[in-house]
Design a protein around this motif. Structure first.
Motif, PDB file in Angstrom:
ATOM      1  N   GLY A  17       0.795  -1.215   0.000  1.00  0.00           N
ATOM      2  CA  GLY A  17       0.000   0.000   0.000  1.00  0.00           C
ATOM      3  C   GLY A  17       0.826   1.262   0.000  1.00  0.00           C
ATOM      4  N   CYS A  18       2.095   1.177   0.273  1.00  0.00           N
ATOM      5  CA  CYS A  18       2.908   2.375   0.458  1.00  0.00           C
ATOM      6  C   CYS A  18       3.461   2.947  -0.831  1.00  0.00           C
ATOM      7  CB  CYS A  18       4.074   2.085   1.402  1.00  0.00           C
ATOM      8  SG  CYS A  18       3.523   1.615   3.040  1.00  0.00           S
ATOM      9  N   VAL A  19       3.760   2.106  -1.800  1.00  0.00           N
ATOM     10  CA  VAL A  19       4.459   2.598  -2.980  1.00  0.00           C
ATOM     11  C   VAL A  19       3.592   2.568  -4.237  1.00  0.00           C
ATOM     12  CG1 VAL A  19       6.766   2.087  -2.146  1.00  0.00           C
ATOM     13  CG2 VAL A  19       5.472   0.320  -3.329  1.00  0.00           C
ATOM     14  N   LEU A  20       2.299   2.390  -4.073  1.00  0.00           N
ATOM     15  CA  LEU A  20       1.410   2.345  -5.241  1.00  0.00           C
ATOM     16  C   LEU A  20       1.075   3.756  -5.692  1.00  0.00           C
ATOM     17  CD1 LEU A  20      -1.149  -0.417  -4.187  1.00  0.00           C
ATOM     18  CD2 LEU A  20       0.789  -0.654  -5.718  1.00  0.00           C
ATOM     19  N   SER A  22      -1.623   6.393  -7.415  1.00  0.00           N
ATOM     20  CA  SER A  22      -3.061   6.515  -7.146  1.00  0.00           C
ATOM     21  C   SER A  22      -3.868   5.643  -8.114  1.00  0.00           C
ATOM     22  CB  SER A  22      -3.507   7.973  -7.237  1.00  0.00           C
ATOM     23  OG  SER A  22      -3.324   8.449  -8.554  1.00  0.00           O
ATOM     24  N   GLY A  23      -3.456   5.487  -9.346  1.00  0.00           N
ATOM     25  CA  GLY A  23      -4.132   4.626 -10.317  1.00  0.00           C
ATOM     26  C   GLY A  23      -4.050   3.164  -9.917  1.00  0.00           C
ATOM     27  N   GLN A  28      -6.416  -1.680  -7.434  1.00  0.00           N
ATOM     28  CA  GLN A  28      -6.382  -2.693  -6.372  1.00  0.00           C
ATOM     29  C   GLN A  28      -7.683  -2.673  -5.559  1.00  0.00           C
ATOM     30  OE1 GLN A  28      -3.290  -2.332  -3.338  1.00  0.00           O
ATOM     31  NE2 GLN A  28      -2.878  -4.530  -3.611  1.00  0.00           N
ATOM     32  N   ARG A  29      -8.202  -1.483  -5.278  1.00  0.00           N
ATOM     33  CA  ARG A  29      -9.467  -1.371  -4.553  1.00  0.00           C
ATOM     34  C   ARG A  29     -10.598  -2.001  -5.352  1.00  0.00           C
ATOM     35  NH1 ARG A  29     -13.909   1.101  -4.670  1.00  0.00           N
ATOM     36  NH2 ARG A  29     -13.400   2.489  -6.395  1.00  0.00           N
ATOM     37  N   LYS A  30     -10.653  -1.711  -6.643  1.00  0.00           N
ATOM     38  CA  LYS A  30     -11.687  -2.294  -7.505  1.00  0.00           C
ATOM     39  C   LYS A  30     -11.546  -3.812  -7.577  1.00  0.00           C
ATOM     40  CE  LYS A  30     -12.636   1.631 -10.530  1.00  0.00           C
ATOM     41  NZ  LYS A  30     -12.550   2.150 -11.892  1.00  0.00           N
ATOM     42  N   SER A  31     -10.329  -4.288  -7.636  1.00  0.00           N
ATOM     43  CA  SER A  31     -10.090  -5.732  -7.692  1.00  0.00           C
ATOM     44  C   SER A  31     -10.606  -6.413  -6.422  1.00  0.00           C
ATOM     45  CB  SER A  31      -8.600  -6.012  -7.876  1.00  0.00           C
ATOM     46  OG  SER A  31      -8.352  -7.397  -7.856  1.00  0.00           O
ATOM     47  N   LYS A  32     -10.334  -5.803  -5.263  1.00  0.00           N
ATOM     48  CA  LYS A  32     -10.814  -6.370  -4.006  1.00  0.00           C
ATOM     49  C   LYS A  32     -12.339  -6.343  -3.951  1.00  0.00           C
ATOM     50  CE  LYS A  32      -6.771  -5.490  -1.161  1.00  0.00           C
ATOM     51  NZ  LYS A  32      -6.209  -4.775  -0.009  1.00  0.00           N
ATOM     52  N   GLU A  33     -12.946  -5.277  -4.452  1.00  0.00           N
ATOM     53  CA  GLU A  33     -14.411  -5.171  -4.476  1.00  0.00           C
ATOM     54  C   GLU A  33     -15.013  -6.268  -5.370  1.00  0.00           C
ATOM     55  OE1 GLU A  33     -17.543  -1.889  -6.084  1.00  0.00           O
ATOM     56  OE2 GLU A  33     -15.830  -1.125  -4.930  1.00  0.00           O
TER      57      GLU A  33
END
Length: 184
Positions: A17-20, A22-23, A28-33
């Protein structure tokens, strides 16, 4: 000193989460959803019960499904009720025709002799018309027969025939069942 710092790819593995950018974080958020959604769907499908209803025509398969729908709290909306109305009208007319016919075949006298006219009217109903043949009777047609239906249902001869319905088949589904040798 820069040689001692881990590369971006190593950091992204250790601290994702630290070096990602914003895109990347949004992806990653969409993938988890999506993964959560798929997991819920998988659980739903596992709990889903599928049944195959086999049976001859007019054996009650659709009626069974309608009853299950009512039992489990999924009542019919107004549109569905309106769709059933012509079928119900047809069943009432056909059922009364069978009762009039059975009364005659079982040699049950009329409670009121004037109901012979209402009985004749019911027997004259054209079951071969395109709509009636499909088990559908329009409201305006049904309303023409409603006074005769009410008079017949109030007749003790029809009630007697109804009480003896175990001696003939009153109505199974949409198709009319008749006594052997009954007039059409």
């Amino acid at each position: 000193m820069a040689d001692f710092l881990p590369s971006r790819s190593v950091l992204s593995v250790c601290f994702p989460g630290c070096v990602l950018t914003s895109g990347e974080a949004e992806q990653q958020r969409k993938s988890k959803e999506i993964d959560k959604c798929l997991s819920r769907e998988k659980t739903y499908v596992k709990r889903l019960v599928k049944i195959l209803l086999l049976g001859a025509g007019e054996s009650g398969k659709s009626t069974f499904l309608k009853q299950m729908r009512i039992i489990h709290g999924q009542d019919f909306d107004q549109r569905a009720r309106e769709e059933f109305r012509p079928t119900i009208y047809s069943n009432v007319i056909k059922g009364m025709r069978v009762l009039v016919d059975a009364r005659e075949k079982l040699h049950i006298p009329w409670g009121d002799d004037s109901n012979q006219l209402s009985g004749d009217k019911m027997m004259a109903f054209d079951t071969r018309s395109p709509m009636a043949a499909q088990g559908m009777v329009e409201t305006q047609v049904f309303l023409q027969y409603l006074p005769a239906i009410r008079a017949l249902w109030a007749d003790s001869g029809i009630q007697n025939a109804y009480d003896r319905r175990r001696e003939f088949q009153l109505l199974l589904g949409r198709k009319e069942r008749r006594l052997p040798g009954a007039r059409h």
